[in-house]
Write a protein that holds these residues in place. Structure first.
Motif, PDB file in Angstrom:
ATOM      1  N   LEU A 154      26.503 -11.677  27.851  1.00  0.00           N
ATOM      2  CA  LEU A 154      27.042 -10.343  28.265  1.00  0.00           C
ATOM      3  C   LEU A 154      27.862  -9.456  27.873  1.00  0.00           C
ATOM      4  CD1 LEU A 154      24.429 -10.468  32.035  1.00  0.00           C
ATOM      5  CD2 LEU A 154      24.125  -9.489  29.540  1.00  0.00           C
ATOM      6  N   ILE A 155      28.514  -8.246  27.675  1.00  0.00           N
ATOM      7  CA  ILE A 155      29.426  -7.741  27.519  1.00  0.00           C
ATOM      8  C   ILE A 155      29.863  -6.447  28.511  1.00  0.00           C
ATOM      9  CG2 ILE A 155      30.914  -6.891  26.422  1.00  0.00           C
ATOM     10  CD1 ILE A 155      30.381  -8.831  24.352  1.00  0.00           C
ATOM     11  N   PRO A 156      30.485  -5.659  29.684  1.00  0.00           N
ATOM     12  CA  PRO A 156      30.152  -4.415  29.766  1.00  0.00           C
ATOM     13  C   PRO A 156      30.058  -3.182  29.161  1.00  0.00           C
ATOM     14  CG  PRO A 156      31.970  -6.087  31.167  1.00  0.00           C
ATOM     15  CD  PRO A 156      31.086  -6.953  30.066  1.00  0.00           C
ATOM     16  N   CYS A 157      29.489  -2.149  29.052  1.00  0.00           N
ATOM     17  CA  CYS A 157      29.429  -1.534  27.843  1.00  0.00           C
ATOM     18  C   CYS A 157      31.097  -0.560  27.601  1.00  0.00           C
ATOM     19  CB  CYS A 157      28.481  -0.549  28.389  1.00  0.00           C
ATOM     20  SG  CYS A 157      26.870  -0.983  27.789  1.00  0.00           S
ATOM     21  N   LEU A 158      31.550  -0.395  29.231  1.00  0.00           N
ATOM     22  CA  LEU A 158      32.942   0.433  29.058  1.00  0.00           C
ATOM     23  C   LEU A 158      34.127  -0.589  28.445  1.00  0.00           C
ATOM     24  CD1 LEU A 158      34.017   2.325  32.403  1.00  0.00           C
ATOM     25  CD2 LEU A 158      33.111   2.535  29.908  1.00  0.00           C
ATOM     26  N   GLU A 159      34.146  -1.730  28.874  1.00  0.00           N
ATOM     27  CA  GLU A 159      34.697  -2.902  27.639  1.00  0.00           C
ATOM     28  C   GLU A 159      34.605  -2.532  26.277  1.00  0.00           C
ATOM     29  OE1 GLU A 159      37.599  -6.299  27.191  1.00  0.00           O
ATOM     30  OE2 GLU A 159      37.747  -4.470  28.285  1.00  0.00           O
ATOM     31  N   PHE A 160      33.405  -3.081  25.934  1.00  0.00           N
ATOM     32  CA  PHE A 160      32.976  -2.590  24.238  1.00  0.00           C
ATOM     33  C   PHE A 160      33.100  -1.404  23.873  1.00  0.00           C
ATOM     34  CE2 PHE A 160      30.714  -2.385  20.178  1.00  0.00           C
ATOM     35  CZ  PHE A 160      30.362  -4.228  20.131  1.00  0.00           C
ATOM     36  N   LEU A 161      33.490  -0.503  24.764  1.00  0.00           N
ATOM     37  CA  LEU A 161      34.107   0.747  24.286  1.00  0.00           C
ATOM     38  C   LEU A 161      35.329   1.039  23.725  1.00  0.00           C
ATOM     39  CD1 LEU A 161      33.533   4.435  23.903  1.00  0.00           C
ATOM     40  CD2 LEU A 161      33.471   4.775  26.023  1.00  0.00           C
ATOM     41  N   VAL A 162      36.068   0.546  24.986  1.00  0.00           N
ATOM     42  CA  VAL A 162      37.453   0.524  24.510  1.00  0.00           C
ATOM     43  C   VAL A 162      38.397   0.106  23.481  1.00  0.00           C
ATOM     44  CG1 VAL A 162      37.882   1.998  27.177  1.00  0.00           C
ATOM     45  CG2 VAL A 162      37.834  -0.922  26.985  1.00  0.00           C
ATOM     46  N   ARG A 163      37.700  -1.010  23.173  1.00  0.00           N
ATOM     47  CA  ARG A 163      38.301  -2.470  22.581  1.00  0.00           C
ATOM     48  C   ARG A 163      37.476  -2.692  21.695  1.00  0.00           C
ATOM     49  NH1 ARG A 163      42.792  -4.861  23.128  1.00  0.00           N
ATOM     50  NH2 ARG A 163      41.889  -6.794  22.401  1.00  0.00           N
ATOM     51  N   CYS A 164      36.073  -2.124  21.212  1.00  0.00           N
ATOM     52  CA  CYS A 164      35.939  -2.324  19.873  1.00  0.00           C
ATOM     53  C   CYS A 164      35.883  -1.033  18.897  1.00  0.00           C
ATOM     54  CB  CYS A 164      34.449  -2.618  19.692  1.00  0.00           C
ATOM     55  SG  CYS A 164      34.735  -4.850  20.736  1.00  0.00           S
ATOM     56  N   TYR A 165      35.490   0.286  19.952  1.00  0.00           N
ATOM     57  CA  TYR A 165      35.384   1.631  19.071  1.00  0.00           C
ATOM     58  C   TYR A 165      36.620   1.879  18.504  1.00  0.00           C
ATOM     59  CZ  TYR A 165      30.637   2.468  19.659  1.00  0.00           C
ATOM     60  OH  TYR A 165      29.370   2.348  20.028  1.00  0.00           O
ATOM     61  N   GLY A 166      37.532   1.637  18.153  1.00  0.00           N
ATOM     62  CA  GLY A 166      38.970   1.500  17.532  1.00  0.00           C
ATOM     63  C   GLY A 166      40.038   0.654  18.161  1.00  0.00           C
ATOM     64  N   ARG A 167      41.339   1.290  17.996  1.00  0.00           N
ATOM     65  CA  ARG A 167      42.249   0.461  18.724  1.00  0.00           C
ATOM     66  C   ARG A 167      42.684   1.150  19.285  1.00  0.00           C
ATOM     67  NH1 ARG A 167      39.557  -2.675  15.429  1.00  0.00           N
ATOM     68  NH2 ARG A 167      38.801  -2.490  17.811  1.00  0.00           N
TER      69      ARG A 167
END
Length: 605
Positions: A154-167
């Motif tokens: 499980l990974i929080p969606c906001l963590e996925f946004l700020v880390r995996c949608y670009g740098r």
């Protein structure tokens, strides 16, 4: 995680968030909540961030919450510990690397609020006994990936946004703030020169970081990625139109297929679920090479054109040229002043796992514009993200980003991976990359084998063998305790029809003391050796010489520069160093280029 946590110091330039007024209390970032509008700085969406107070035994206790700018979440990692607005320590979490599948039918979006509904296949998504949330029916969304043996990640969606949608933090802020047409305008500048065939051309706006380019290229050319990029603003707009104070968005992987991901977190649900609280790295999607250009490019071979001087950085924040303050304050309440100085703030590095996407930088014969006048260089009192608005507030622009680093597997393996990378990038120049063993000859499989060195025996140096120093006797072993011998990577690159051979010695791991931001730390490292590069026109002559090198290298304990002069003429051999370069795309790319340069081969950038 209701037991006392173990913490460690964070060494780095001190940052301050004046909104987190804790007094003399330690607060640990525990969870990200919903997104809300920012009525004071409208271009900066806010996220409700939940903290837990730590007592004198470091046991998490009372919850508190603060609205924090979305583009500051990369600095407020879950597990970071704050005292009176400053972060100087963090909880120690468990690191795991998972091989998963990002495809839509291989993952789901789930929420703790679903525990109140009929749900037979997952049970409790997050057990309140393992990781208690402020609200047991928390409305936040998490990405759910099945693992082998019936376990899940499980990974929080906001963590996925700020880390995996670009740098860059700027990228996620833009996605959450503007409709798609405006998003594209802020991401992409118009293309003004053709790209090579079979490459995706992308010209980045001035606020975008080079590390954003893989996501941005897919957002431009891949409908699958574009769909998920568009969904961020669409979900927020829909929730806010419905009168919701907080929006809870679903953020899914923007590419499909197998992937690797490195996360910090903890096992919950009786060891069946890994709750990934921090994303440390991820693999790149495969695809065509990306042709990267910039509005403010420095990849030029000539001087500025006279009629367009002074415009290169127009529209971009003025770079802060004075010495950076020891402590800088970040604010969510105000936007940067027009013409204010800027500061670059690094989040935790982002590690690209596996083979990175090939990125080729555009070069120009002349730059179109010089830098121009640097503008106001006063040091602001505080810094903020968002759009420039007004003047005189003393607020500078904060460019927050994660530096992209490549996963290193040690110099020997990094050299092999760099050779494969350069072959992929320069397939018109490098036709083959192969490894060699004495038993099997040359092979082009991606997983290389090594040529094993031999231990010293009574036949070595005949009657003088007993006089060998102990360090020399032991040198052929990679693992001395278990008597495991060293190997040597023997690789051949066919470059413009020239057979170039590269030899790399297997290194023993080491630990050494180093200094980081004025603090002494202990880092993992390895032995240091130069490599050997040679050009042999006759393969049989090379193999004969290789056998001699593998024999003699033991006596000089890997100091290969003592042996290269034994290369028979008219063939050539040189030693080379492994100095990194700031612009290399993979570890040891600069070293391979340096080795080829020794043989008078210059690869294009």
């Amino acid at each position: 995680m209701v037991d006392p946590i173990t913490r460690r110091k964070v060494h780095g330039r001190a940052r301050e968030l004046s909104l987190i007024t804790t007094g003399n209390r330690d607060l640990m970032v525990w969870w990200y909540g919903g997104i809300s509008k920012n009525h004071k700085a409208q271009s900066v969406p806010l996220v409700e961030v939940f903290f837990r107070e730590l007592d004198e035994r470091n046991t998490p206790g009372k919850f508190s919450r603060f609205p924090i700018a979305l583009n500051h979440l990369g600095l407020l990692r879950i597990g970071s510990i704050w005292n009176d607005g400053r972060c100087q320590s963090e909880a120690i979490l468990q690191k795991e690397i998972f091989t998963i599948d990002f495809s839509k039918d291989k993952r789901r979006i789930v929420s703790p609020s679903q525990d109140d509904q009929k749900n037979t296949d997952t049970g409790h998504i997050i057990s309140q006994n393992d990781y208690p949330l402020r609200f047991s029916n928390d409305k936040n969304w998490l990405v759910h990936f099945p693992l082998k043996d019936g376990k899940n990640l499980l990974i929080p969606c906001l963590e996925f946004l700020v880390r995996c949608y670009g740098r860059s933090a700027e990228l996620s802020r833009i996605l959450a703030t503007y409709p798609w047409d405006e998003v594209k305008n802020r991401f992409f500048a118009p293309l003004d020169q053709p790209a090579p065939p079979d490459q995706w051309p992308v010209k980045l706006r001035k606020r975008m970081r080079n590390g954003d380019v893989v996501f941005l290229a897919h957002a431009l050319y891949d409908p699958y990625a574009q769909k998920y990029a568009k969904s961020i603003y669409a979900q927020l707009e829909s929730d806010f139109k419905d009168g919701e104070k907080y929006a809870f968005i679903k953020v899914a992987p923007w590419f499909h297929g197998p992937a690797q991901i490195m996360v910090n977190g903890l096992w919950i649900n009786d060891g069946q679920t890994f709750l990934g609280l921090q994303i440390l790295g991820c693999s790149d999607p495969s695809g065509d090479p990306i042709y990267r250009d910039r509005e403010n490019t420095n990849k030029t071979d000539g001087t500025v054109l006279d009629d367009e001087s002074g415009n290169a950085w127009r529209g971009a924040p003025v770079r802060l040229l004075t010495k950076l303050p020891e402590i800088f304050d970040l604010t969510d309440d105000e936007e940067p002043d027009h013409g204010s100085a800027s500061i670059e703030i690094e989040e935790l590095d982002f590690i690209v796992l596996g083979s990175p996407r090939v990125v080729v930088d555009a070069r120009r014969s002349h730059t179109k514009s010089s830098g121009g006048h640097p503008g106001n260089n006063d040091t602001p009192g505080t810094f903020s993200g968002g759009e420039h608005h007004g003047t005189g507030k003393g607020v500078g622009y904060a460019s927050i980003y994660a530096k992209t680093v490549m996963e290193s597997h040690g110099t020997l393996r990094d050299m092999w991976d760099a050779m494969l990378y350069l072959k992929k990038r320069h397939k018109d120049i490098i036709s083959t990359v192969e490894w060699f063993t004495l038993e099997g000859g040359f092979c082009s499989n991606d997983e290389p084998e090594l040529v094993s060195l031999q231990a010293f025996d009574k036949n070595d140096l005949a009657e003088n063998a007993e006089e060998l120093p102990t360090t020399t006797r032991n040198w052929p072993y990679h693992d001395l305790g278990n008597r495991v011998l060293r190997g040597v990577l023997v690789a051949r690159m066919l470059v413009d029809d020239k057979p170039i051979y590269i030899l790399e010695i297997q290194r023993r791991p080491r630990k050494k003391k180093a200094e980081k931001n004025g603090h002494e730390i202990v880092i993992d490292t390895e032995e240091s050796f130069k490599g050997v590069v040679c050009l042999f026109s006759n393969q049989k002559v090379f193999i004969t010489w290789l056998r001699k090198i593998l024999h003699d290298i033991r006596y000089v304990r890997g100091v290969v520069q003592k042996l290269v002069n034994t290369c028979p003429g008219p063939d050539r051999a040189e030693a080379f160093v492994h100095a990194p370069a700031s612009d290399e795309q993979v570890p040891c790319e600069a070293a391979v280029r340096n080795a080829l340069l020794k043989m008078d081969i210059v690869l294009p950038d």
